[in-house]
Design a protein around this motif. Structure first.
Motif, short mmCIF file in Angstrom:
data_model
loop_
_atom_site.label_atom_id
_atom_site.label_comp_id
_atom_site.label_asym_id
_atom_site.label_seq_id
_atom_site.Cartn_x
_atom_site.Cartn_y
_atom_site.Cartn_z
N ARG A 55 0.82 -1.23 0.00
CA ARG A 55 0.00 0.00 0.00
C ARG A 55 0.84 1.26 0.00
NH1 ARG A 55 -4.83 -1.83 -1.40
NH2 ARG A 55 -6.02 -2.88 0.20
N PRO A 127 1.53 8.88 4.44
CA PRO A 127 1.50 8.44 5.84
C PRO A 127 1.61 6.92 6.01
CG PRO A 127 -0.75 8.68 5.07
CD PRO A 127 0.16 8.91 3.87
N VAL A 129 1.55 3.79 9.39
CA VAL A 129 1.49 3.40 10.80
C VAL A 129 2.03 1.97 10.87
CG1 VAL A 129 -0.15 2.81 12.65
CG2 VAL A 129 -0.42 4.96 11.38
N GLY A 135 -5.35 0.83 12.46
CA GLY A 135 -6.78 0.66 12.75
C GLY A 135 -7.15 0.89 14.21
N LEU A 136 -6.24 1.46 15.00
CA LEU A 136 -6.50 1.66 16.44
C LEU A 136 -6.68 3.13 16.80
CD1 LEU A 136 -3.81 -0.80 17.94
CD2 LEU A 136 -6.23 -1.25 17.49
N GLY A 137 -6.56 4.00 15.81
CA GLY A 137 -6.72 5.43 16.10
C GLY A 137 -5.42 6.20 16.17
N GLY A 139 -3.08 6.66 13.78
CA GLY A 139 -2.91 7.49 12.60
C GLY A 139 -3.69 8.80 12.73
N SER A 140 -4.88 8.72 13.29
CA SER A 140 -5.70 9.93 13.45
C SER A 140 -5.06 10.90 14.44
CB SER A 140 -7.12 9.56 13.92
OG SER A 140 -7.74 8.73 12.96
N THR A 164 -4.03 7.18 -3.66
CA THR A 164 -4.23 6.00 -2.80
C THR A 164 -4.91 4.92 -3.62
OG1 THR A 164 -5.08 5.19 -0.69
CG2 THR A 164 -6.45 6.80 -1.82
N ASN A 168 -7.87 0.43 -1.06
CA ASN A 168 -7.37 0.70 0.30
C ASN A 168 -8.47 1.39 1.11
OD1 ASN A 168 -5.80 1.06 2.54
ND2 ASN A 168 -4.09 2.08 1.48
N ARG A 170 -9.45 1.37 4.18
CA ARG A 170 -9.14 2.05 5.45
C ARG A 170 -8.51 3.42 5.19
NH1 ARG A 170 -6.42 -1.58 9.45
NH2 ARG A 170 -4.64 -1.40 8.10
N HIS A 173 -11.16 5.88 3.92
CA HIS A 173 -12.01 6.34 5.03
C HIS A 173 -11.23 7.35 5.87
CE1 HIS A 173 -15.04 6.02 8.25
NE2 HIS A 173 -14.00 6.23 9.03
N TYR A 175 -8.72 9.32 5.04
CA TYR A 175 -8.56 10.63 4.37
C TYR A 175 -9.88 11.39 4.33
CZ TYR A 175 -4.05 8.77 2.74
OH TYR A 175 -2.79 8.26 2.67
N LYS A 177 -12.35 11.18 6.35
CA LYS A 177 -12.65 11.64 7.71
C LYS A 177 -12.00 13.00 8.00
CE LYS A 177 -10.69 9.94 11.58
NZ LYS A 177 -10.39 9.05 12.72
C1 LIG Z 1 -3.74 4.46 6.35
C2 LIG Z 1 -3.15 4.53 7.74
C3 LIG Z 1 -2.00 5.56 7.75
C4 LIG Z 1 -4.22 5.03 8.73
O1 LIG Z 1 -3.72 5.02 10.03
P1 LIG Z 1 -4.51 4.19 11.18
O2 LIG Z 1 -3.83 4.39 12.47
O3 LIG Z 1 -4.69 2.79 10.72
O4 LIG Z 1 -5.90 4.98 11.14
P2 LIG Z 1 -6.97 5.18 12.32
O5 LIG Z 1 -7.10 3.92 13.09
O6 LIG Z 1 -6.66 6.43 13.05
O7 LIG Z 1 -8.27 5.46 11.44
C5 LIG Z 1 -8.71 4.50 10.54
C6 LIG Z 1 -10.17 4.75 10.23
O8 LIG Z 1 -10.58 3.83 9.22
C7 LIG Z 1 -11.60 2.97 9.73
N1 LIG Z 1 -11.32 1.66 9.16
C8 LIG Z 1 -10.52 0.68 9.63
N2 LIG Z 1 -10.51 -0.37 8.79
C9 LIG Z 1 -11.32 -0.03 7.75
C10 LIG Z 1 -11.71 -0.68 6.56
N3 LIG Z 1 -11.24 -1.90 6.26
N4 LIG Z 1 -12.55 -0.02 5.72
C11 LIG Z 1 -13.01 1.22 6.00
N5 LIG Z 1 -12.66 1.88 7.13
C12 LIG Z 1 -11.83 1.27 7.99
C13 LIG Z 1 -11.49 3.04 11.23
O9 LIG Z 1 -12.73 2.75 11.86
C14 LIG Z 1 -11.07 4.51 11.41
O10 LIG Z 1 -12.17 5.37 11.20
P3 LIG Z 1 -12.95 6.10 12.42
O11 LIG Z 1 -11.93 6.93 13.13
O12 LIG Z 1 -14.01 6.88 11.72
O13 LIG Z 1 -13.49 4.98 13.29
C15 LIG Z 1 -2.62 3.14 8.22
O14 LIG Z 1 -3.71 2.23 8.30
C16 LIG Z 1 -1.53 2.55 7.36
O15 LIG Z 1 -0.35 2.83 7.56
N6 LIG Z 1 -1.89 1.67 6.42
C17 LIG Z 1 -0.92 0.95 5.58
C18 LIG Z 1 -0.14 1.89 4.70
C19 LIG Z 1 -1.07 2.77 3.91
O16 LIG Z 1 -2.10 2.33 3.39
N7 LIG Z 1 -0.70 4.06 3.81
C20 LIG Z 1 -1.46 5.02 3.02
C21 LIG Z 1 -1.11 4.87 1.58
S1 LIG Z 1 -2.11 5.94 0.58
#
Ligand SMILES: CC(C)(COP(=O)(O)OP(=O)(O)OC[C@H]1O[C@@H](n2cnc3c(N)ncnc32)[C@H](O)[C@@H]1OP(=O)(O)O)[C@@H](O)C(=O)NCCC(=O)NCCS
Length: 201
Positions: A55, A127, A129, A135-137, A139-140, A164, A168, A170, A173, A175, A177
């Protein structure tokens, strides 16, 4: 209203934006990458799993790359924000957010094809994590702080480096948000469908 900031101030005093916050029983330090971070950054890169690497591909994830980035730090060009878990053991990077201070060639070209001009008011985000923290908050928590710094530096728009991947969910969602909107699609070898997304800061 938050205090304005310049890259010169950050270069002279990188700790100006350092902040600690509690996260799920841990203490997390939000700060900029420093020259002495090469070992901890190498551990973060080498530890990234396959799913994350598929990703997220701003540069190679090797120890050599970590050494290079720390040696070539230039806060006037790129800010590399870290979240570092500072518990009783050795500090570990748990998030790494790159922000390029300007638009990059690929984005300038794709956006211009849609009639959108990216100028010096634009910064570019990539970005990540750590796998175990996704998925634990976390990144936010990091994103809120990164956006605050970029606003204080006077940037008005943020785009995604390389967009992106459309699958992807998550990240999309995440971005949306924070107010990013989709402005178009493009296909990369695979073939993979990708969204370009932009945020008004
Ligand atoms: C993308 C990324 C930076 C986000 O950071 P994170 O710590 O995972 O994000 P958070 O947990 O703060 O927030 C994730 C949100 O997505 C939601 N979410 C989790 N899994 C999801 C899924 N499969 N589909 C949709 N939403 C999803 C969560 O509920 C949360 O939303 P909310 O705050 O409204 O409840 C991180 O997941 C990551 O590093 N991913 C792999 C690398 C990547 O994809 N980087 C971006 C490339 S463009």
């Amino acid at each position: 209203m938050s205090t304005p900031l310049t890259t010169g101030q950050l270069a002279a005093h990188p700790d100006l934006i350092t902040e600690t916050f509690p996260f799920r029983g841990e203490t997390i330090t939000f700060r900029l990458l420093r020259r002495d971070d090469e070992e901890v950054l190498a551990r973060y890169f080498v530890g990234l799993g396959e799913a994350t690497r598929r990703r997220y591909g701003p540069h190679p994830f090797t120890a050599e790359q970590a050494t290079k980035l720390c040696a070539e730090l230039n806060y006037a060009d790129t800010l590399r924000f870290l979240a570092v878990s500072t518990g009783s053991g050795a500090p570990e990077i748990v998030a790494y957010f790159i922000v390029y201070l300007g638009p990059r060639e690929g984005e300038i070209k794709r956006y211009s094809e849609r009639g959108i001009t990216l100028g010096s008011d634009v910064c570019t985000l990539a970005p990540s994590v750590a796998d175990a923290y996704q998925g634990l908050g976390l990144g936010s928590e990091v994103m809120r702080r990164v956006l605050d710094v970029m606003r204080r530096l006077g940037f008005r728009r943020m785009v995604l480096s390389g967009g992106t991947q459309a699958t992807n969910d998550r990240a999309i969602h995440f971005y949306e948000k924070f107010g990013f909107r989709r402005v178009g699609n493009f296909v990369t070898p695979g073939p993979l469908n990708n969204h370009d997304m932009i945020l008004t800061l």
